[in-house]
Design a protein around this motif. Structure first.
Motif, PDB file in Angstrom:
ATOM      1  N   GLY A 194      49.818  45.477  45.253  1.00  0.00           N
ATOM      2  CA  GLY A 194      48.992  46.012  44.738  1.00  0.00           C
ATOM      3  C   GLY A 194      47.823  46.006  45.788  1.00  0.00           C
ATOM      4  N   ARG A 195      47.399  44.545  46.129  1.00  0.00           N
ATOM      5  CA  ARG A 195      46.573  44.315  47.013  1.00  0.00           C
ATOM      6  C   ARG A 195      46.762  45.138  48.529  1.00  0.00           C
ATOM      7  NH1 ARG A 195      47.112  39.495  44.205  1.00  0.00           N
ATOM      8  NH2 ARG A 195      48.317  38.784  46.137  1.00  0.00           N
ATOM      9  N   LEU A 228      39.627  46.549  48.068  1.00  0.00           N
ATOM     10  CA  LEU A 228      39.278  45.359  48.024  1.00  0.00           C
ATOM     11  C   LEU A 228      38.394  44.776  49.011  1.00  0.00           C
ATOM     12  CD1 LEU A 228      39.863  42.603  46.568  1.00  0.00           C
ATOM     13  CD2 LEU A 228      42.426  42.601  48.004  1.00  0.00           C
ATOM     14  N   VAL A 229      38.842  45.246  50.167  1.00  0.00           N
ATOM     15  CA  VAL A 229      37.635  44.897  51.255  1.00  0.00           C
ATOM     16  C   VAL A 229      36.513  45.256  50.903  1.00  0.00           C
ATOM     17  CG1 VAL A 229      37.040  45.332  53.667  1.00  0.00           C
ATOM     18  CG2 VAL A 229      39.488  44.826  53.147  1.00  0.00           C
ATOM     19  N   GLU A 230      36.148  46.233  50.456  1.00  0.00           N
ATOM     20  CA  GLU A 230      34.808  46.628  50.092  1.00  0.00           C
ATOM     21  C   GLU A 230      34.091  45.748  49.100  1.00  0.00           C
ATOM     22  OE1 GLU A 230      35.187  50.852  48.647  1.00  0.00           O
ATOM     23  OE2 GLU A 230      35.438  51.615  50.785  1.00  0.00           O
ATOM     24  N   LEU A 231      34.780  45.446  48.062  1.00  0.00           N
ATOM     25  CA  LEU A 231      34.435  44.330  47.202  1.00  0.00           C
ATOM     26  C   LEU A 231      34.162  43.092  47.551  1.00  0.00           C
ATOM     27  CD1 LEU A 231      36.915  45.409  44.392  1.00  0.00           C
ATOM     28  CD2 LEU A 231      34.652  45.785  44.150  1.00  0.00           C
ATOM     29  N   LEU A 232      35.120  42.749  48.371  1.00  0.00           N
ATOM     30  CA  LEU A 232      34.779  41.413  49.092  1.00  0.00           C
ATOM     31  C   LEU A 232      33.668  41.168  50.171  1.00  0.00           C
ATOM     32  CD1 LEU A 232      38.506  40.213  49.352  1.00  0.00           C
ATOM     33  CD2 LEU A 232      36.875  39.257  47.954  1.00  0.00           C
ATOM     34  N   ASP A 233      33.476  42.342  50.915  1.00  0.00           N
ATOM     35  CA  ASP A 233      32.591  42.534  51.655  1.00  0.00           C
ATOM     36  C   ASP A 233      30.994  42.417  50.982  1.00  0.00           C
ATOM     37  OD1 ASP A 233      33.406  42.949  54.232  1.00  0.00           O
ATOM     38  OD2 ASP A 233      33.622  45.002  54.103  1.00  0.00           O
ATOM     39  N   HIS A 234      30.985  43.017  49.924  1.00  0.00           N
ATOM     40  CA  HIS A 234      29.716  42.903  49.079  1.00  0.00           C
ATOM     41  C   HIS A 234      29.509  41.717  48.652  1.00  0.00           C
ATOM     42  CE1 HIS A 234      26.592  44.145  46.476  1.00  0.00           C
ATOM     43  NE2 HIS A 234      27.470  43.544  45.347  1.00  0.00           N
ATOM     44  N   ALA A 235      30.584  40.904  47.989  1.00  0.00           N
ATOM     45  CA  ALA A 235      30.405  39.595  47.346  1.00  0.00           C
ATOM     46  C   ALA A 235      29.919  38.385  48.476  1.00  0.00           C
ATOM     47  CB  ALA A 235      31.896  39.139  47.089  1.00  0.00           C
ATOM     48  N   PHE A 236      30.649  38.809  49.804  1.00  0.00           N
ATOM     49  CA  PHE A 236      30.356  37.578  51.005  1.00  0.00           C
ATOM     50  C   PHE A 236      28.819  37.936  51.450  1.00  0.00           C
ATOM     51  CE2 PHE A 236      35.066  37.094  51.541  1.00  0.00           C
ATOM     52  CZ  PHE A 236      34.926  35.545  51.568  1.00  0.00           C
TER      53      PHE A 236
END
Length: 407
Positions: A286-287, A294-302
């Motif tokens: 799934g990932r 998922l990259v977009e979500l992690l980009d925002h978090a980082f």
């Protein structure tokens, strides 16, 4: 002429090579006590002496590439194209245990430096040759460099870029230094064989072979009919957890998370537990399918916290990551000094107190403290004398420009 206290004390090496890979292999030998004579053309010397002035390199008054690759050596400025040089070469070869060349096959034939010719002079000689594209085939005589034969030809330059962006130029010497370690291992293998048989040998490697070895996992896939993904986009990778991310202060770090438990650990450390809900990111499949999201979500978090915050957080949670360091950080990296990767110079200068050691260590055995790299022809007269030439003969060689002595 040589250090009497180390692993290769008593080993005599003649370095006919230029630029990086061949000379760096003899540098490793010198780090363990071998006596290395570097043979260079009078007047200009090894062209690598001028490499530090290249516009692509960091600017310094110190000739730092030359020091790195030619420390501990003695320089003999010898015109190999001169008819009288043949006698000097013969004496050098009879003296030597190891000879290193990196001329294309046709050039070494013209200069009288082929294995067939030199091995007749010394049956115990380890003749180590380095080429760009190997010693056989239609491109055997083609000059090869790190960027062309190693980086581009192997496919590394194609895949180490982001998406469809142009291929990126590497730091000079990446392939050269890897190839130098391989050539060093070939020389040591030849020396071990000589211990068993009493005979010398011809050992060889090439930049193209080292490039293929470096990218062998994917090349092997191609040989087995695997589907090749090619270059990846950071925004849509095959694995969003093996990817780089930027922090709020503009720094980058690399995640290397390859197991499902690593994913759970990351989400917990980053306080992103909602990502565990639903079906999209529950498993590796799934990932991969939803990697862009998922990259977009992690980009925002980082992007919400600086690098130091993420380092502290990930260290506490044992998340596997690496900081993308800049050179100014690398030269201050405590781990480099603790493990003798960066070591003090025997003769510090106004600009430099340390250098990068070769990557091979023998536990309990100290390497030679790195000494100054030689000036062109600095040791010519001394070497000629040690080869048995009289003062009169040396004077004639100097007068006729067969040999040059640094003044």
């Amino acid at each position: 002429m040589q250090d009497q206290t180390n692993t290769f004390s008593g080993l005599k090496v003649v370095d006919f090579a230029s630029y990086i890979a061949g000379p760096a292999a003899t540098t490793i030998l010198s780090d363990f006590g071998a006596a290395v004579i570097k043979v260079e053309p009078p007047g200009t010397g090894d062209p690598y002496r001028q490499f530090y002035r290249s516009a692509s390199n960091p600017v310094s008054e110190e000739n730092y590439p030359w020091q790195l690759t030619n420390r501990n050596k003695k320089s003999l400025a010898l015109n190999l194209k001169s008819a009288e040089a043949a006698g000097v070469v013969e004496r050098l070869v009879r003296w030597a245990d190891v000879v290193v060349v990196n001329f294309p096959p046709n050039v070494r034939e013209k200069l009288g430096l082929s294995y067939e010719k030199l091995s007749e002079l010394n049956s115990r000689l380890i003749y180590a040759d380095l080429t760009g594209y190997g010693t056989r085939g239609p491109e055997a005589d083609r000059p090869g460099f790190d960027g062309t034969a190693y980086w581009a030809r192997s496919g590394l330059m194609h895949v180490t870029r982001d998406g469809n962006s142009p291929p990126t130029l590497p730091i000079p010497g990446i392939g050269d230094h890897a190839t130098a370690s391989t050539l060093y291992s070939a020389i040591v293998t030849g020396l071990y064989r000589r211990e068993k048989t009493g005979k010398g040998s011809h050992v060889t490697t090439s930049l193209i072979a080292q490039g293929a070895w470096a990218s062998a996992v994917w090349i092997e896939g191609g040989l087995n009919g695997a589907r090749i993904h090619g270059s990846q986009s950071r925004g849509a990778p095959q694995n969003a957890l093996f990817n780089s991310y930027q922090t709020s202060d503009g720094r980058w770090l690399l995640l290397v998370l390859l197991q499902d438990k690593d994913w759970t650990n990351l989400v917990s450390a980053m306080q992103l537990s909602p990502l565990l809900e639903g079906h999209r990111f529950q498993d590796a499949t799934g990932r991969a399918i939803y990697s862009t999201a998922l990259v977009e979500l992690l980009d925002h978090a980082f992007s919400q916290q600086p690098l130091e915050y993420w380092k502290t957080t990930f260290d506490a949670a044992r998340v596997i990551y690496g900081v993308v360091q800049v050179i100014e950080e690398v030269v201050r990296d405590e781990q480099m000094y603790a493990n003798d990767i960066i070591v003090p110079l025997a003769e510090p200068t106004e600009y430099a107190t340390h250098t990068v050691s070769s990557p091979i260590q023998i536990v309990g055995v100290d390497k030679v403290v790195p000494r100054r790299a030689p000036q062109l022809g600095e040791h010519s007269a001394t070497i000629m004398e040690q080869l048995g030439y009289s003062e009169h003969e040396i004077s004639r060689f100097l007068r006729d420009s067969v040999v040059q002595q640094h003044s």
